[in-house]
Design a protein around this motif. Structure first.
Motif, mmCIF file in Angstrom:
data_model
loop_
_atom_site.group_PDB
_atom_site.id
_atom_site.type_symbol
_atom_site.label_atom_id
_atom_site.label_comp_id
_atom_site.label_asym_id
_atom_site.label_seq_id
_atom_site.Cartn_x
_atom_site.Cartn_y
_atom_site.Cartn_z
ATOM 1 N N HIS A 100 2.898 -3.944 -0.854
ATOM 2 C CA HIS A 100 2.846 -3.477 0.236
ATOM 3 C C HIS A 100 2.966 -4.654 1.389
ATOM 4 O O HIS A 100 3.672 -4.811 2.240
ATOM 5 C CB HIS A 100 1.773 -2.660 0.506
ATOM 6 N N LYS A 152 8.543 1.029 -0.598
ATOM 7 C CA LYS A 152 8.011 1.832 0.540
ATOM 8 C C LYS A 152 7.677 1.155 1.857
ATOM 9 O O LYS A 152 7.921 2.060 3.050
ATOM 10 C CB LYS A 152 6.434 2.657 0.121
ATOM 11 N N HIS A 176 5.806 -0.435 -4.140
ATOM 12 C CA HIS A 176 5.129 -0.329 -2.804
ATOM 13 C C HIS A 176 5.596 -1.207 -1.726
ATOM 14 O O HIS A 176 5.525 -1.095 -0.809
ATOM 15 C CB HIS A 176 3.532 -0.580 -3.052
ATOM 16 N N ALA A 209 -0.192 -2.833 -6.412
ATOM 17 C CA ALA A 209 0.471 -1.897 -5.194
ATOM 18 C C ALA A 209 0.198 -2.769 -3.743
ATOM 19 O O ALA A 209 1.143 -2.595 -2.883
ATOM 20 C CB ALA A 209 -0.274 -0.744 -5.505
#
Length: 360
Positions: free
Chosen positions: A143, A178, A175, A139
């Motif tokens: 990101h 996102k 992620h 995760a």
């Protein structure tokens, strides 16, 4: 294996003692480790062997450790485990998913030997299972990857289509998406845990297709070297820090810290408190560590990544939190709903947005 009389006699002998006699009358516990790759792979097996060395440092002359590296998954693994048990090992760690059935088979023949199988799900009275929540680290990688890609193309070198690997792909993608809604994943299945040539070829192919971020679930540093050669491509250390490729291409890493678990399980055998159990730990207990985020990562992205790590460690955030759909568009998790461990443990589907099929 067919010489039942000989093997039965060996098992009977092991029932009397699964350790080696020491001068003071106590038994030295012999601990075996079965490795899928070489101890110098720089990744998965390298970290398991660091755990073995930590056992030796912790217990000194109370233990003897032995290991066999580069053991293929299958019949060869069963032979290696059998030999370790016959040689007096009282505890054997088998450190790859494909060792699951061989571990169960050998454990049946040596009921007084304790076995610990990494990343599997089959247990017995004398077989425990253990793994790490690598997806938590994915995760954080996702990101950073989503924030840093300039081409919006991220390449992922996958090993085998087992739940552990599929979880990692999904977590990284969720992620990254996102962080950057325009991101695309291209997944290459290498069908190996450790093959530097194959891994380098996979990385090169992904880079030629436009990926400027390479993620991997294979064990060598070959993808790091390929990225370094290409230039302007970032990578993440897999299983170990791979810090020799920092500050770029390697900008951070997932580090598997097995030492505390190995020490605790060896101690349990020595104390007579060992019981069959299942352990699945992540960032909070320290089984999964995040390697230093290098200065190649912008300060704001680094701060966001560390905040995500802290939220996961504190139990305030779960990497699989809804709303999430499956690849086919069907509902999976509602807003705020968190996946149960059973679904994660058997994960066999991609999340919405990933392209391509999961191989059989």
């Amino acid at each position: 294996m067919k010489r039942r009389t000989i093997l039965s006699g060996a098992v009977a002998a092991l029932a009397l003692s699964t350790g080696l006699a020491m001068a003071d009358g106590h038994e030295k516990l012999k601990v075996g480790f079965v490795y899928v790759g070489p101890v110098g792979d720089g990744g998965w097996t390298y970290e398991h062997d660091k755990g073995r060395q930590a056992v030796e440092a912790e217990f000194g002359d109370k233990v003897e450790t032995v290991f066999q590296e580069s053991v293929p998954e299958g019949a060869d693994a069963e032979r290696v485990m059998t030999q370790m048990a016959l040689s007096g090992a009282g505890l054997i760690f088998t450190t790859s998913f494909g060792y699951m059935d061989p571990t169960i088979n050998v454990a049946k023949k040596f009921p007084d030997v304790k076995f610990e199988h990494a990343t599997g799900y089959k247990r017995a009275d004398n077989v425990s299972t253990y793994s790490a929540r690598f997806y938590e680290g994915r995760a954080i990688q996702g990101h950073i990857a989503g924030k840093m890609t300039q081409t919006n193309k991220i390449g992922y070198i996958a090993s085998f289509p087992i739940p552990e690997v599929i979880r990692g792909i999904n977590s990284a993608y969720i992620h990254a998406k996102k962080a950057n809604p325009n991101v695309e994943f291209n997944i290459v299945w290498a069908y190996t845990w450790f093959d530097p040539a194959k891994e380098a070829d996979a990385a090169t192919a992904l880079i030629e297709q436009g990926a400027d971020v390479i993620l991997q679930h294979t064990d060598s540093t070959a993808p790091q070297a390929a990225a370094e050669k290409a230039g302007n491509v970032i990578t993440f250390g897999q299983a170990s820090d791979m810090a020799e490729y920092g500050p770029k291409p390697r900008v951070s890493s997932i580090i598997d810290n097995w030492a505390p678990y190995y020490i605790a399980r060896v101690k349990a055998v020595m104390d007579g408190t060992w019981e069959s159990s299942d352990t699945w730990d992540g960032i909070a207990p320290g089984m999964v560590e995040i390697g230093e985020i290098s200065d190649a990562v912008p300060e704001d992205v680094k701060a966001e990544a560390l905040a995500l790590k802290d939220a996961i460690a504190a139990g305030e955030y779960h990497a699989f939190t809804g709303p999430l759909k499956k690849q086919d568009g069907s509902d999976w998790l509602a807003e705020g709903e968190v996946s149960d461990d059973g679904t994660l443990a058997g994960m066999d589907f991609y999340v919405e947005g990933l392209t391509g099929d999961i191989p059989n």
